[in-house]
Design an enzyme around this catalytic site. Structure first.
Site, PDB file in Angstrom:
ATOM      1  N   HIS A 162     -12.583   3.694   0.233  1.00 42.98           N
ATOM      2  CA  HIS A 162     -12.639   2.709   1.332  1.00 42.98           C
ATOM      3  C   HIS A 162     -13.391   1.434   0.928  1.00 42.98           C
ATOM      4  O   HIS A 162     -13.873   0.698   1.786  1.00 42.98           O
ATOM      5  CB  HIS A 162     -13.374   3.252   2.579  1.00 42.98           C
ATOM      6  CG  HIS A 162     -12.696   4.372   3.285  1.00 42.98           C
ATOM      7  ND1 HIS A 162     -13.418   5.378   3.899  1.00 42.98           N
ATOM      8  CD2 HIS A 162     -11.407   4.642   3.515  1.00 42.98           C
ATOM      9  CE1 HIS A 162     -12.589   6.231   4.468  1.00 42.98           C
ATOM     10  NE2 HIS A 162     -11.347   5.815   4.238  1.00 42.98           N
ATOM     11  N   ARG A 181      -2.741  -2.107  -3.335  1.00 39.92           N
ATOM     12  CA  ARG A 181      -3.908  -1.245  -3.158  1.00 39.92           C
ATOM     13  C   ARG A 181      -3.823  -0.148  -4.223  1.00 39.92           C
ATOM     14  O   ARG A 181      -2.823   0.570  -4.293  1.00 39.92           O
ATOM     15  CB  ARG A 181      -3.892  -0.623  -1.771  1.00 39.92           C
ATOM     16  CG  ARG A 181      -5.024   0.360  -1.606  1.00 39.92           C
ATOM     17  CD  ARG A 181      -5.003   1.025  -0.254  1.00 39.92           C
ATOM     18  NE  ARG A 181      -6.170   1.877  -0.139  1.00 39.92           N
ATOM     19  CZ  ARG A 181      -6.154   3.102   0.371  1.00 39.92           C
ATOM     20  NH1 ARG A 181      -5.033   3.623   0.823  1.00 39.92           N
ATOM     21  NH2 ARG A 181      -7.247   3.797   0.439  1.00 39.92           N
ATOM     22  N   ASN A 225       0.882  -1.168   0.000  1.00 42.65           N
ATOM     23  CA  ASN A 225       0.000   0.000   0.000  1.00 42.65           C
ATOM     24  C   ASN A 225       0.921   1.220   0.000  1.00 42.65           C
ATOM     25  O   ASN A 225       1.478   1.594   1.034  1.00 42.65           O
ATOM     26  CB  ASN A 225      -0.886  -0.039   1.261  1.00 42.65           C
ATOM     27  CG  ASN A 225      -1.809   1.159   1.360  1.00 42.65           C
ATOM     28  OD1 ASN A 225      -1.788   2.051   0.508  1.00 42.65           O
ATOM     29  ND2 ASN A 225      -2.604   1.194   2.404  1.00 42.65           N
ATOM     30  N   GLY A 234     -10.421   2.835  12.970  1.00 42.84           N
ATOM     31  CA  GLY A 234      -9.815   3.151  14.283  1.00 42.84           C
ATOM     32  C   GLY A 234     -10.818   3.654  15.304  1.00 42.84           C
ATOM     33  O   GLY A 234     -10.817   3.225  16.460  1.00 42.84           O
ATOM     34  N   ILE A 235     -11.695   4.554  14.887  1.00 44.66           N
ATOM     35  CA  ILE A 235     -12.696   5.094  15.815  1.00 44.66           C
ATOM     36  C   ILE A 235     -13.806   4.062  16.039  1.00 44.66           C
ATOM     37  O   ILE A 235     -14.211   3.789  17.173  1.00 44.66           O
ATOM     38  CB  ILE A 235     -13.270   6.427  15.275  1.00 44.66           C
ATOM     39  CG1 ILE A 235     -12.147   7.470  15.170  1.00 44.66           C
ATOM     40  CG2 ILE A 235     -14.412   6.927  16.151  1.00 44.66           C
ATOM     41  CD1 ILE A 235     -12.552   8.767  14.471  1.00 44.66           C
ATOM     42  N   GLU A 247     -13.699   0.903  15.853  1.00 48.96           N
ATOM     43  CA  GLU A 247     -13.274  -0.287  16.584  1.00 48.96           C
ATOM     44  C   GLU A 247     -12.922   0.004  18.040  1.00 48.96           C
ATOM     45  O   GLU A 247     -12.859  -0.908  18.854  1.00 48.96           O
ATOM     46  CB  GLU A 247     -12.064  -0.925  15.881  1.00 48.96           C
ATOM     47  CG  GLU A 247     -12.415  -1.519  14.532  1.00 48.96           C
ATOM     48  CD  GLU A 247     -11.195  -1.922  13.719  1.00 48.96           C
ATOM     49  OE1 GLU A 247     -10.160  -2.283  14.316  1.00 48.96           O
ATOM     50  OE2 GLU A 247     -11.281  -1.858  12.476  1.00 48.96           O
ATOM     51  N   ASN A 248     -12.636   1.277  18.326  1.00 46.54           N
ATOM     52  CA  ASN A 248     -12.064   1.570  19.650  1.00 46.54           C
ATOM     53  C   ASN A 248     -12.748   2.655  20.460  1.00 46.54           C
ATOM     54  O   ASN A 248     -12.542   2.709  21.674  1.00 46.54           O
ATOM     55  CB  ASN A 248     -10.599   2.013  19.484  1.00 46.54           C
ATOM     56  CG  ASN A 248      -9.755   0.924  18.888  1.00 46.54           C
ATOM     57  OD1 ASN A 248      -9.578  -0.111  19.493  1.00 46.54           O
ATOM     58  ND2 ASN A 248      -9.263   1.159  17.684  1.00 46.54           N
ATOM     59  N   ARG A 259     -10.919  16.640   7.134  1.00 47.28           N
ATOM     60  CA  ARG A 259     -11.788  17.001   5.998  1.00 47.28           C
ATOM     61  C   ARG A 259     -13.158  17.424   6.515  1.00 47.28           C
ATOM     62  O   ARG A 259     -13.671  16.868   7.482  1.00 47.28           O
ATOM     63  CB  ARG A 259     -11.970  15.820   5.057  1.00 47.28           C
ATOM     64  CG  ARG A 259     -10.695  15.364   4.387  1.00 47.28           C
ATOM     65  CD  ARG A 259     -11.022  14.336   3.309  1.00 47.28           C
ATOM     66  NE  ARG A 259      -9.831  13.612   2.924  1.00 47.28           N
ATOM     67  CZ  ARG A 259      -9.666  12.297   3.109  1.00 47.28           C
ATOM     68  NH1 ARG A 259     -10.629  11.557   3.638  1.00 47.28           N
ATOM     69  NH2 ARG A 259      -8.544  11.728   2.725  1.00 47.28           N
ATOM     70  N   LYS A 289       3.676   0.800   2.835  1.00 49.16           N
ATOM     71  CA  LYS A 289       3.191  -0.086   3.900  1.00 49.16           C
ATOM     72  C   LYS A 289       3.118  -1.479   3.300  1.00 49.16           C
ATOM     73  O   LYS A 289       2.685  -1.631   2.151  1.00 49.16           O
ATOM     74  CB  LYS A 289       1.793   0.332   4.354  1.00 49.16           C
ATOM     75  CG  LYS A 289       1.771   1.577   5.185  1.00 49.16           C
ATOM     76  CD  LYS A 289       0.413   1.712   5.888  1.00 49.16           C
ATOM     77  CE  LYS A 289       0.177   3.145   6.248  1.00 49.16           C
ATOM     78  NZ  LYS A 289      -1.164   3.626   5.973  1.00 49.16           N
TER      79      LYS A 289
END
Ligand code: AMP
Length: 402
Positions: free
Chosen positions: A182, A91, A7, A332-333, A335-336, A243, A14
């Site tokens: 996404h 990707r 990626n 991230g948000i 899931e956590n 954004r 990555k």
């Protein structure tokens, strides 16, 4: 079969190396600051070996060569030879409307030309993805390379969802339409949702919420995307880290009339807006939740606006779907971030979601499960995303001739 997933950003690579027999990650890491004298590689193997060193990576080719050298390095011992890698999955952000971009595809000269053709639609991403493809083809010339398009899963949007109400010529001549982003993440969590909800994919109606630094929602009907919150660019939709998401387009003309250049407005809406813009403190949800708890009103407002916008989209997608089996949080948000999930679920109580506070607290850090009570009319699930695994699976399929 071993599959390497790349990626690439404009100055980063990555990567993850998968063993597909049991879908384990043998090694993963990132090369950062490619092109600068400060280039660095961090790598971690399945059995806990770590690398964190400066490397000579004036370009992506050298950066990737360094990664592959490390993987066959005897101290790290993940690969005996690069030839063990049977496929490389890339990707690729934008495939446009071309039918070849509606599914992952083996890369050849025509596919490279297609990525180049779509560069105007993803000017920051497609050129970087191409650098990664060129680097991998140079390092592994006989290995199958596969493009996994971020836009592919969203290619099923019906015309009424992807068209904008603008002059028709803008679409016909300039390709102005909703493409979405996404897609690989939304596809992965949709497939996982079919497993965990134990329902055939083609009967699944869900709303997937990818909430990270960037964020998007997708309405899924019969396992296929039918609407999506990002647009022609990733700027539309939710309040994101930096954004703005949805705004009145008239604001752009007004700010231009106040002396701001198009470039300044573009930079402000992409890089200085969203959570950062509202709070004037941070683009990071974890930071903002801490600051809000410590009494910062602007941080609290940023969190509240984030939640409010997610709820508005869930409401809209609930209305367009014939029924909704579940709302799914990921990223991230998603899931956590317990307070964000709690805030959203409490606001959609009107749709039948009943929060289970213990489940919300316990489902984080990679855990998968419902956060609503048993019997909740509208179940809400947390399903951690795994775009790299999705890319690796597609690459395996194509290497195997599928
Ligand atoms: P991503 O882009 O998917 O990596 O997500 C990044 C976002 O997830 C940032 O806003 C982080 O603050 C947020 N995030 C990650 N971990 C947590 C956490 N434990 N609590 C709240 N937010 C988190």
């Amino acid at each position: 079969m071993k599959i390497f997933v790349a990626n690439c950003g404009s100055s980063s690579i990555k990567f993850q190396l998968f063993s597909m027999a049991n879908e384990t990650v043998l090694a993963k890491g990132v090369v950062e600051r490619v092109g600068s004298p400060e280039a660095n590689i961090t790598l971690e193997t399945e059995n806990g070996k770590m690398v964190d060193v400066r490397i000579d990576a004036p370009d992506h080719k050298e950066g990737l060569k360094n990664v592959l050298d490390k993987l066959v390095n005897s101290e790290i011992g993940v690969l005996a030879s690069i030839d063990e890698i049977e496929g490389v999955g890339h990707r690729v952000v934008h495939g446009g409307e071309d039918p070849r971009a509606s599914d992952s595809i083996k890369i050849d000269a025509d596919v490279i030309a297609l990525v180049e053709k779509n560069t105007p639609l993803a000017p920051l991403h497609n050129p970087a993805n191409l650098l990664g493809i060129e680097a991998a083809m140079a390092a592994m010339p006989t290995t199958t390379q596969v493009a996994v398009w971020d836009t592919a899963f969203l290619s099923t949007l019906p015309e009424k969802a992807y068209q904008y109400a603008v002059p028709r010529e803008w679409y016909d001549k300039y390709g102005v339409r909703r493409y979405g982003f996404h897609g690989t993440s939304h596809r992965y969590v949709t497939l996982r949702a079919a497993e965990v909800l134990d329902k055939p994919l083609d009967e699944m109606n869900i709303i997937t919420c990818h909430l990270g630094n960037g964020g998007s929602l997708t309405a899924i009907q019969g396992g296929k995307a039918v609407d999506h919150s990002m647009g022609m660019t990733p700027l539309e939709g939710l309040v994101m880290g930096t954004r703005c998401g949805d705004i009145d387009p008239g604001i752009i003309f007004y700010m231009h009339s106040q002396g701001f250049s198009v470039e300044e407005i573009d930079a402000a809406l992409n890089k200085k807006a969203g959570l950062l813009g509202i709070s004037a403190q941070s683009n990071d949800m974890r930071d903002l939740l801490g600051k809000a708890a410590a009494g910062s009103e602007s941080a609290q407002l940023a969190v509240d606006m984030f939640i409010y916008r997610v709820v508005k989209y869930i409401g809209a997608y609930y209305a367009i779907l014939p029924s909704v089996d579940a709302v799914v949080f990921t990223g991230g948000i998603g899931e956590n971030s317990l307070p964000v999930r709690e805030g959203v679920v409490k606001m959609i109580a009107s749709l039948g979601a009943e929060l289970d506070e213990d489940r919300n607290i316990n489902t984080r850090g990679g855990a998968c499960g419902p956060i609503t009570a048993n019997g909740s009319k509208l179940p809400v699930w947390v399903i951690p995303t795994n775009e790299e695994l999705m890319i690796a699976r597609d690459t395996r399929r194509i290497v195997a001739g599928g």
